[in-house]
Scaffold this active site. Structure first.
Site, PDB file in Angstrom:
ATOM      1  CG  HIS A  57     -31.125  34.982 -48.030  1.00 51.54           C
ATOM      2  ND1 HIS A  57     -30.115  35.543 -47.283  1.00 51.54           N
ATOM      3  CD2 HIS A  57     -32.245  35.055 -47.265  1.00 51.54           C
ATOM      4  CE1 HIS A  57     -30.593  35.936 -46.115  1.00 51.54           C
ATOM      5  NE2 HIS A  57     -31.878  35.640 -46.083  1.00 51.54           N
ATOM      6  CD  GLU A  59     -26.613  35.480 -51.415  1.00 46.24           C
ATOM      7  OE1 GLU A  59     -25.832  36.313 -50.931  1.00 46.24           O
ATOM      8  OE2 GLU A  59     -27.845  35.492 -51.200  1.00 46.24           O
ATOM      9  CB  CYS A  87     -26.338  36.874 -44.673  1.00 46.39           C
ATOM     10  SG  CYS A  87     -27.218  35.375 -45.196  1.00 46.39           S
ATOM     11  CB  CYS A  90     -25.801  33.380 -48.369  1.00 45.74           C
ATOM     12  SG  CYS A  90     -27.607  33.563 -48.480  1.00 45.74           S
TER      13      CYS A  90
END
Length: 156
Positions: A57, A59, A87, A90
């Protein structure tokens, strides 16, 4: 509460990072990690499809780059700016990295873990809780996602 517009430039940078993602692959989410002076320590866009990695992801990629830049995992004093509400994975990484501040653009009612479905980063049981600033350039951030999913529906 920071003055309106304080994080607009940083969010525009995160939007630009999201736009760097190869077309047609990953959902266009961009992230930057800033040091206390505002300099970029790490940046990332989603690369799950490109790398075949469920943890890739924006992040996570930006946090890894920032940690490498400072030479340690603790990112105290730093600000993470991301185009979409993080999410659960993260949000957990943000807490564990000890960033001082999380700034995000669009809310994620389907998977958001910073107030939409859960609020992991502000859970009082955790030993670190970053400041959260939400809704920064939310319309522009949301448009990135709407355009992506409209194009994908047209292709499917």
């Amino acid at each position: 509460m920071p003055p309106p517009g304080r994080y607009d430039a940083a969010m525009r940078l995160a939007i630009a990072v999201a736009a760097e993602a190869p077309a047609g692959g990953d959902v266009p989410i961009g992230c930057v990690v800033l040091d206390p002076s505002g300099a970029v320590l790490g940046r990332g866009f989603n690369e799950r499809e490109a790398l075949g990695d469920p943890t890739a992801h924006a992040e996570i990629i930006a946090l890894r780059a920032a940690a490498a830049a400072v030479g340690q995992w603790r990112l105290a004093g730093c600000t993470l700016v991301v185009t979409l509400e993080p999410c659960a994975m993260c949000a957990g990484a943000i807490v564990l990295s000890r960033v001082d501040r999380l700034v995000y653009g669009a809310a994620d009612p389907k998977a958001g873990a910073v107030g939409s479905l859960w609020d992991l980063v502000r859970d009082r049981r955790l030993n670190h809780r970053p400041e959260v600033i939400s809704g920064v350039l939310a319309e522009e951030c949301g448009e990135l996602l709407r355009s992506f999913f409209t194009d994908h529906r047209d292709l499917g």
